[in-house]
Every structure is written in structure tokens, then in C-alpha cells.
Design an enzyme around this catalytic site. Sequence first.
Site, short mmCIF file in Angstrom:
data_model
loop_
_atom_site.label_atom_id
_atom_site.label_comp_id
_atom_site.label_asym_id
_atom_site.label_seq_id
_atom_site.Cartn_x
_atom_site.Cartn_y
_atom_site.Cartn_z
CE LYS A 71 -4.13 -1.47 2.25
NZ LYS A 71 -5.35 -1.09 3.06
CG ASP A 108 -8.27 1.15 3.56
OD1 ASP A 108 -8.90 0.46 3.16
OD2 ASP A 108 -6.80 1.21 3.83
#
Length: 284
Positions: A71, A108
Amino acid sequence: MRPTGKARVAGVIGWPVAHSRSPRVHGYWLDLYGIDGAYVPLAVPPQRLGDAIRGLAALGFRGANVTVPHKQAVMPFLDVIEAAAQRIGAVNTIVVGDNGLLTGTNTDGFGFLANLRAACPGWRAADGPAVVIGAGGAARAVVVSLLDAGVPSVRLINRTDARAHDLAGALGGAPGTAIEVVAWDQRAAALGDAGLLVNTTTQGMEGHAALDLVLDDLPGAATVTDIVYTPLETPLLAAARARGNPVVDGLGMLLHQARPGFQAWFGRLPEVTPALRDVVLAPG
Ligand code: ATR
């Protein structure tokens, strides 16, 4: 439906990737909405990450999700990093533009808040300070989303205090941000006037010990949520439920964070439903 030769294609890049539930989530939505598309697992080792990302446009991919351990490492290979991803310091969603340019974003925080709001419509950011346990990547997304939602303050508590200070330092300074680091050994007392308690650590996950936190001081109206979803009811959520607090499990965050990517690649903002939860929880 089976993908045709015109199918839109996306996937999830991780290493390993076999554990990822994302193909199930997107596959369910593609079937449900009758979209000519495919979403595939893409196992990419760290040393091939740049090749894989550059290959997305060449292969005609609409984009991809990015998961552990890529990520942060993926960011230098992208052309544009949206503001949410910049603040969170990580990308979990890539969109390939019609011009071939790669845009990275992070959903997220969106997933965390959307899940909280859907599962607990009575929660209001103004209800009181949000206590966040943990200071890893997941905590960062949660803290950013809570500050954006307008909580009066975030109390950040981590076993290793220095990491909490680092995170507060990295996110502090923006207008309206109020992050207070509380020492680990003061964690129980820090719950006193909280409106929300969030566990972002791995504690409570299958194979890990329960989060070591006494809830006696937590107001009865405070919402308690956990980003762990294996098991669905962690010991923290069980303890909170037993004393009457509203609780929100972590599975919905996984499902809601997938929605903006699906919309960008396949053209429709999908719904999170009980049937989707059942599909994702089914063994196998
Ligand atoms: P992620 O990026 O996915 O959030 P991470 O960076 O490894 O994962 O963070 C895991 C979090 O769980 C950290 O906040 C970690 O605390 P430390 O910074 O002190 O390591 C927390 N954690 C892990 N094991 C823990 C334990 N036994 N007790 C309390 N917190 C723990």
C-alpha cells in the site's frame, strides 16, 4: 455472467493474495448487477511491483486494489495521488484513466465511516472524543476519517507510545485537527467521556490475545467498533455489547471500502447488503 471479450477488468494486487476476500466481494456485485466484467487476484512479489503497476495500463485494466504489503510501496509508481491517500500515506485503490494515467486513492477511511454510519445511524461525530487504539496503517486511515467527520478530538493510544506520537505529528497541524496522545497505561481512564471507541490493532483477531482494555469508565452510550472481523464478534465487542454499548463489527469496513473502486471501474456504486455479508463470510 461470464466475461466477454469486451469485459472491464480489475483485480487486487497483494503478496500473498490468496487470503483476500475482495474477488468475492466484486464478483458478487458483478453478478448481481449483470455487468460484463472480471475482478481477479494478482499475486505480485515486492520486487515485481513496479513492473506489475506499469503493466496495468498496457493490459487494459480499469484499475486495481492494492493490499498488504504494497500500500505504501506502490505510491512512487503512480501518476496522481489523491488527497485522501496523501494524508493517509497509503494507496488501496488505483484507477487507470482513459489516457492511461494511474490515479491512486485510499478508500479505507471512507469504508470505516460508511460502515459506522450504516450500522449505527445514531452515532454523531459531535457525541464526544473518539478513542483510537493502535498506531499502524489502519489507525492512520481511521484517524483521518474521524477528523474529517468532525469529532471534537481523537485520543490516540498505542502500546508503543512513540508510534502514537509519530502518527499525531504526521497528521497534526492541519486546521481543526485535535489529536491527543494518551499513554498506554492510562488507556482505561481515557475512556471517561468518549463518544466512540475503535480498536485498530490486531488484538482480538483469531490467534491473537484479546485487547487488554477495561471498559468500566466507558459511557454507556459510546459506540464501540473493531476493524478486526475474524471473528466477527471480538472479545472487545462482546464485552461492550454485554454492558449495553452499541457495537459495530469490522466486516462492513472491508465491504464499504470496496464500493468507490467498483464504481470507478465498473460504472455503478454498489450496495452493502446482508446477502453480501453472508457471501463473504461463507467458508471456503
Ligand atoms: P496495520 O498497519 O495493519 O495497522 P501494524 O502497523 O503492524 O498494522 O500495527 C499493528 C497495531 O497493533 C500497532 O498499533 C501495534 O502496537 P505497537 O505499535 O506497539 O506494535 C498493535 N499491537 C500489536 N500487538 C499488540 C499487543 N500485544 N498489545 C497491544 N497492541 C498491539
